[in-house]
Write an enzyme that holds these catalytic residues in place. Structure first.
Site, PDB file in Angstrom:
ATOM      1  N   GLU A   1      -9.181  -5.748   5.547  1.00 37.94           N
ATOM      2  CA  GLU A   1      -8.228  -4.815   4.921  1.00 37.94           C
ATOM      3  C   GLU A   1      -9.058  -3.957   3.967  1.00 37.94           C
ATOM      4  OE1 GLU A   1      -6.805  -5.861   1.148  1.00 37.94           O
ATOM      5  OE2 GLU A   1      -8.949  -6.138   1.490  1.00 37.94           O
TER       6      GLU A   1
ATOM      7  N   GLY B   1       0.089  -6.730   2.037  1.00 39.37           N
ATOM      8  CA  GLY B   1      -0.466  -5.739   2.950  1.00 39.37           C
ATOM      9  C   GLY B   1      -0.631  -6.236   4.362  1.00 39.37           C
TER      10      GLY B   1
ATOM     11  N   GLY C   1       0.818  -1.211   0.000  1.00 45.95           N
ATOM     12  CA  GLY C   1       0.000   0.000   0.000  1.00 45.95           C
ATOM     13  C   GLY C   1       0.852   1.261   0.000  1.00 45.95           C
TER      14      GLY C   1
ATOM     15  N   ARG D   1      -0.707  -8.218  -4.219  1.00 47.40           N
ATOM     16  CA  ARG D   1      -0.786  -7.203  -3.155  1.00 47.40           C
ATOM     17  C   ARG D   1      -0.136  -7.765  -1.904  1.00 47.40           C
ATOM     18  NH1 ARG D   1      -2.610  -3.919   0.569  1.00 47.40           N
ATOM     19  NH2 ARG D   1      -4.087  -4.627   2.125  1.00 47.40           N
TER      20      ARG D   1
ATOM     21  N   SER E   1      -1.662  -7.373  11.452  1.00 49.61           N
ATOM     22  CA  SER E   1      -0.930  -6.311  12.163  1.00 49.61           C
ATOM     23  C   SER E   1      -1.680  -5.857  13.406  1.00 49.61           C
ATOM     24  CB  SER E   1      -0.705  -5.109  11.248  1.00 49.61           C
ATOM     25  OG  SER E   1      -1.953  -4.570  10.850  1.00 49.61           O
ATOM     26  N   ASP E   2      -2.970  -6.204  13.497  1.00 49.16           N
ATOM     27  CA  ASP E   2      -3.695  -5.917  14.727  1.00 49.16           C
ATOM     28  C   ASP E   2      -4.829  -6.918  14.940  1.00 49.16           C
ATOM     29  OD1 ASP E   2      -3.918  -3.561  12.610  1.00 49.16           O
ATOM     30  OD2 ASP E   2      -5.951  -3.970  13.300  1.00 49.16           O
TER      31      ASP E   2
ATOM     32  N   GLU F   1      -8.340  -3.336   0.230  1.00 52.69           N
ATOM     33  CA  GLU F   1      -7.989  -3.283  -1.201  1.00 52.69           C
ATOM     34  C   GLU F   1      -8.269  -4.530  -2.032  1.00 52.69           C
ATOM     35  OE1 GLU F   1      -5.724  -2.443   1.226  1.00 52.69           O
ATOM     36  OE2 GLU F   1      -5.801  -0.274   1.044  1.00 52.69           O
TER      37      GLU F   1
ATOM     38  N   ARG G   1       7.261   1.460   1.469  1.00 53.59           N
ATOM     39  CA  ARG G   1       7.494   0.004   1.488  1.00 53.59           C
ATOM     40  C   ARG G   1       8.003  -0.467   0.142  1.00 53.59           C
ATOM     41  NH1 ARG G   1       2.388  -2.348   4.529  1.00 53.59           N
ATOM     42  NH2 ARG G   1       2.747  -1.179   6.421  1.00 53.59           N
TER      43      ARG G   1
HETATM   44  N1  HPA Z   1      -9.070  -2.177   9.168  1.00 54.17           N
HETATM   45  C1  HPA Z   1      -8.825  -2.021   7.865  1.00 54.17           C
HETATM   46  N2  HPA Z   1      -7.657  -2.257   7.304  1.00 54.17           N
HETATM   47  C2  HPA Z   1      -6.646  -2.643   8.109  1.00 54.17           C
HETATM   48  C3  HPA Z   1      -6.831  -2.810   9.471  1.00 54.17           C
HETATM   49  C4  HPA Z   1      -8.104  -2.572  10.024  1.00 54.17           C
HETATM   50  O1  HPA Z   1      -8.333  -2.711  11.238  1.00 54.17           O
HETATM   51  N3  HPA Z   1      -5.629  -3.186  10.000  1.00 54.17           N
HETATM   52  C5  HPA Z   1      -4.754  -3.235   8.967  1.00 54.17           C
HETATM   53  N4  HPA Z   1      -5.363  -2.907   7.827  1.00 54.17           N
END
Ligand code: HPA
Length: 235
Positions: free
Chosen positions: A179, A89, A20, A87, A203-204, A181, A24
């Site tokens: 995500e 991401g 994205g 992609r 990532s979360d 995209e 990067r």
């Molecule tokens: N929402 C949307 N896109 C994302 C998120 C999210 O919590 N974390 C990483 N990309």
């Protein structure tokens, strides 16, 4: 030159890895490609073409969200004869069954986005990856001892929302994560008869608000980039 990419015809490889974030893309070019040339910097969305283990590859950003990846992937497929876009991401996991750093190879993207409908008349709310690159990613992960989940994800147009929890469409299609995209990339590839995959790192974790720290991001990024590179050189 296309409307949003200033590379000349022939300066973009037939396979593009697409994070994205433009920085990067720079990280990937600096760390993994040899004989690199920056081929576009329109809007600071950098594109670089170089060699990875002798194979020509382009790396360049998609920006955030369906409209942005919709523009870049369309121009790459139609004006530069790109055959495959991967992609790369990050995503937020909907459940604590997923862990930070889990890798997901997206099988289908579910979305409430109107992108596919208004661009191509596609009424589906669930779109598949396109072509064999998805299988190559799974095979390469197995060969290199990486654990990878194959599954559905939600492509949302919304990052911030009033109501927490898992949106109905994500429940309906058993989406592991969200995500912004993949759905638009898959729509373009399907309409144009091209190949597209989406590789994501968690990532979360949305329910617990756990997230990876800035310095952990580089390592996770490396693992995902290396997997994508090793998969695309088999094309
Ligand atoms: N929402 C949307 N896109 C994302 C998120 C999210 O919590 N974390 C990483 N990309």
């Amino acid at each position: 030159m296309s409307v949003h990419i200033s590379a000349k015809k022939g300066e973009i490889a037939d396979v593009v890895l697409q994070p994205g974030d433009p920085l990067r893309a720079k990280f990937m070019a600096d760390n993994y490609l040899s004989d690199v040339k920056m081929v576009s910097q329109t809007r600071n969305v950098f594109y670089y073409t170089g060699l990875y283990k002798g194979r020509e590859i382009t790396v360049g950003a998609s920006g955030m969200g369906a409209p942005s990846i919709g523009i870049y992937s369309y121009e790459l497929f139609t004006e530069y004869d790109v055959e495959t876009i991967v992609r790369i991401g990050t995503c937020g996991a909907y459940s604590t069954e997923s862990k930070l750093f889990d890798l997901i190879n997206v099988e289908h993207a579910a979305s409430e986005s109107t992108y596919a409908k208004y661009a191509w008349g596609m009424e589906e709310e669930l779109l598949s990856h396109e072509g064999n690159i998805y299988n190559l990613i799974n095979e390469t992960a197995a060969e290199t001892g990486r654990a990878i989940k194959a599954g559905n994800i939600h492509t949302s147009d919304v990052f911030y929302r009033k109501t927490p929890g898992t949106p109905a469409i994500a429940e309906k299609y058993n989406c592991l994560a969200v995500e912004m995209e993949a759905f638009a990339l898959f729509a373009n590839a399907k309409y144009l008869g091209k190949n597209a995959a989406t590789l994501l790192t968690v990532s979360d974790i949305i329910p617990t608000r756990e997230e990876i720290s800035a310095d952990q991001r580089e390592k996770m990024l490396r693992d995902m980039i290396e997997l994508a590179l090793e998969a695309v050189i088999k094309l």
